[in-house]
Design a protein around this motif. Sequence first.
Motif, short mmCIF file in Angstrom:
data_model
loop_
_atom_site.label_atom_id
_atom_site.label_comp_id
_atom_site.label_asym_id
_atom_site.label_seq_id
_atom_site.Cartn_x
_atom_site.Cartn_y
_atom_site.Cartn_z
N LEU A 73 -16.71 -8.62 4.43
CA LEU A 73 -16.84 -7.18 4.28
C LEU A 73 -16.37 -6.74 2.89
O LEU A 73 -16.97 -5.85 2.28
N TYR A 74 -15.30 -7.36 2.39
CA TYR A 74 -14.75 -6.96 1.09
C TYR A 74 -15.35 -7.74 -0.08
O TYR A 74 -15.11 -7.40 -1.23
N ALA A 75 -16.11 -8.77 0.23
CA ALA A 75 -16.69 -9.60 -0.83
C ALA A 75 -17.56 -8.82 -1.81
O ALA A 75 -17.53 -9.09 -3.02
N PRO A 76 -18.36 -7.82 -1.37
CA PRO A 76 -19.21 -7.09 -2.33
C PRO A 76 -18.44 -6.42 -3.45
O PRO A 76 -19.01 -6.18 -4.53
N ASN A 77 -17.16 -6.12 -3.24
CA ASN A 77 -16.36 -5.55 -4.32
C ASN A 77 -16.27 -6.50 -5.51
O ASN A 77 -16.02 -6.07 -6.64
N PHE A 78 -16.47 -7.78 -5.25
CA PHE A 78 -16.37 -8.79 -6.31
C PHE A 78 -17.75 -9.32 -6.71
O PHE A 78 -18.03 -9.53 -7.88
N ALA A 80 -20.44 -7.74 -6.69
CA ALA A 80 -21.17 -6.72 -7.45
C ALA A 80 -20.95 -6.86 -8.95
O ALA A 80 -21.77 -6.42 -9.76
N SER A 81 -19.82 -7.49 -9.34
CA SER A 81 -19.53 -7.65 -10.76
C SER A 81 -19.97 -9.01 -11.29
O SER A 81 -19.61 -9.39 -12.41
N GLY A 82 -20.72 -9.74 -10.47
CA GLY A 82 -21.29 -10.99 -10.96
C GLY A 82 -20.74 -12.24 -10.31
O GLY A 82 -21.30 -13.33 -10.47
N MET A 83 -19.65 -12.14 -9.55
CA MET A 83 -19.10 -13.31 -8.88
C MET A 83 -19.94 -13.64 -7.65
O MET A 83 -20.30 -12.75 -6.87
N SER A 84 -20.24 -14.90 -7.44
CA SER A 84 -21.02 -15.28 -6.27
C SER A 84 -20.13 -15.28 -5.03
O SER A 84 -18.90 -15.36 -5.13
N LEU A 85 -20.75 -15.19 -3.86
CA LEU A 85 -19.99 -15.23 -2.61
C LEU A 85 -19.26 -16.55 -2.47
O LEU A 85 -18.11 -16.59 -2.00
N ASP A 86 -19.89 -17.64 -2.91
CA ASP A 86 -19.24 -18.95 -2.83
C ASP A 86 -18.00 -19.00 -3.71
O ASP A 86 -16.95 -19.53 -3.30
N ASP A 87 -18.09 -18.41 -4.92
CA ASP A 87 -16.92 -18.38 -5.81
C ASP A 87 -15.81 -17.50 -5.22
O ASP A 87 -14.62 -17.82 -5.35
N MET A 469 -13.38 -22.74 -11.34
CA MET A 469 -14.39 -21.69 -11.27
C MET A 469 -14.06 -20.56 -12.24
O MET A 469 -14.92 -20.08 -12.98
N LEU A 470 -12.78 -20.15 -12.26
CA LEU A 470 -12.38 -19.06 -13.15
C LEU A 470 -12.44 -19.49 -14.61
O LEU A 470 -12.79 -18.69 -15.49
N ALA A 471 -12.11 -20.76 -14.88
CA ALA A 471 -12.10 -21.24 -16.26
C ALA A 471 -13.50 -21.21 -16.87
O ALA A 471 -13.67 -20.98 -18.07
N LYS A 472 -14.51 -21.41 -16.05
CA LYS A 472 -15.88 -21.38 -16.55
C LYS A 472 -16.26 -20.00 -17.05
O LYS A 472 -17.18 -19.85 -17.85
N LYS A 473 -15.55 -19.00 -16.57
CA LYS A 473 -15.86 -17.63 -16.95
C LYS A 473 -15.03 -17.15 -18.13
O LYS A 473 -15.16 -16.01 -18.57
N LYS A 474 -14.14 -18.01 -18.66
CA LYS A 474 -13.29 -17.62 -19.78
C LYS A 474 -13.43 -18.62 -20.92
O LYS A 474 -13.74 -19.80 -20.69
N SER A 475 -13.17 -18.17 -22.13
CA SER A 475 -13.19 -19.07 -23.28
C SER A 475 -11.91 -19.89 -23.28
O SER A 475 -10.93 -19.56 -22.62
#
Length: 692
Positions: A73-78, A80-87, A469-475
Amino acid sequence: MIAAISFCGTMNAHADDGYTVKRISNPDRTERQVDGLMPGGDRENSYTWRMAMRGDYIYIATTRNIASALVNLYAPNFTASGMSLDDFWKLIDAVDNGDIPRNDANEGANIIEYNRKTGDFRVVYTGEAGIYYRMAVTYGDNVYFGSYSANPDAEQYILKLDTEGEFTKVFTTKNSISLRANCEYDGHLFFAGADDRTEIDETQLLMDMLAGKISGYPVKMAVMRKSNDDDTVWERVADYKDFGMIPYDKIMSSWAGCPIWELATHNGYIYATAPSTQGFVIFRGHPATGGETANEYGWYWEEVAGLNNGINNPGLSTVKGGEPGTMRSLIGSVYEFNGQLYAYNFDHSFGGEAAAFAGIMQKMAGYDAKANNYLEYMHNSLKNPQKIWRLNDETGKFEELKNFTKLMKGTTNEYIWRMGEYDGQLYISTMDAGIFYGYITQLTNGSLLKMTPEEAKTKLQYVYDAVSMLAKKKSSQEIADLKEKLEMLSLFLGNYLTYGNEDGKVNFEFKYKELFESIVLSVELQILTMDGDSLADKLVLAALKKAKEELLALADKIDVEGAKKYLYINNLVKNNEWGFDLFRTSDGEEFETITRNGFNDKYNYGCPSFLATEEGLYIGTCNPFYGGQLYLLTNNKEGDTAKIEALDIINIKDQKEVVEDGWHDLQGRQLDGTPTRPGVYLHNGKKVIVHP
């Protein structure tokens, strides 16, 4: 007499004088092993909401996994900004160590049949996707079930199981998330919730809107009586006009709302509870008599507890601050025992848990989230101890049972879940949020240190997956900067995050005042020592004063209140046993504790159902991690040696050898020698009953 305690399989539920508790479902399973009532386990069968008996069979109304449904239910909050449900689920796994299973939204809940003679479980009905079952009741030869859905637009219904084993929907409605409340009164079965057949006076509604009395449409609340001649005929005895402003309350349109939560009968009345953001409300009604104003159905209804009755408002807590939902017990229930009516409260803890989890997920994903905001709901809810009140029929006031309140103070219990009667005693169960709050405070509550090697290995893998997963999104530079900040923060706060040990309880304290006082003091000392009149000295002095102002401004920006809330929650979580509590009383004054830890399973966070039978009290648990469980409690009568073949028995009088190192209590604590107090112990790897 010392009870002969029997346990089915390896799961040791609870041992005490006078009663036996044994696990019925999957008795060979232990903590973190899948149950869910079905042979082999079904992790999604997480709530044993209610039970009803007919003949040799017990029918269990279950709910699929609400915890995982809330995550989705709360997953769309994340997402929606580009994070996949799996992530997003990788973040959840890193926090809860994989305890919350991924929800299958395409399955409805099961109604499960338990054969009391053979011990077999089987699914006899499966609902539509998103439909769960919150009620089961036997009336006459039939069994009736009430549905529930988190979707207020879904169709709710009453389901009948007839003597031929056929299921039929005998009532359907929208405008409600649940049909759970029921009772027997004056020879009829009553259900309550909503009835969308109710017509709304649109003209009066418009006038009330223009006058500012209301801001929207009411939920079509209803109390209904079943015809004894036709199961499909349900006549209203109350509708939304009988409940004041409650049908317009915003909680009614939320996934947590329910138009009528509970029904009970007492002294010729039906008592009905309704949720409200201003604290739960209790109404009562009966067929109108002389002098009473009857509604269009010939019944008289009045509010007896709430904001508007002038006598009672037990739903209003003493907690100050925060949004209305954190200051009040939104939901209440009623139950009659020994001719007296009891009311008990229910804080909406899931709201606090969801807010905290969302805040943590935002922090992990790199968003700016303040603990003071996302812990507010949880903090205030925990400061509100759960209570029971008993109606004084002479004064009309619900009076608090203060001995029970003492049992709830300083615990992680967030609501009283259920009352039930067996063998002349009142049983009271709770929902304990410790396991959920433990995830939020796991870095400081000591739970990581209690992990088995396998659990620790799993945890590290989940954390590795989330970090990767988070590291892939950061330099690489962002990762290095983040690491440096974390290291500096750890060193900086190290001298100001302390703990004290008082009465065996470890409490952390963040000395934020000392921190800033020491920094500001050092600046002030330099200012005072400045005695030069040169331009350079004046510039340095001005710079120091500006630095002091900036430090004080920085102190205001730091989330001090969030730290204080976190540490309050942490200390409660750290110093409490996790798992639901179960008590019993014969007089409503003195309470006996059956368990404080969910029958030795911290994942059994709630106990929503009791069913009294000739063989004992069946107890159903809520476990949204590894599946609900079923237990049987039996009071041992004088001379009853019930089923002790699974245990070794010794008698103190005949025991000559004193074993210095081989005796432990059921919590694993080593004893000094052979126990002299009767009870159940562990000795050389076996459970042993010690008789006097």
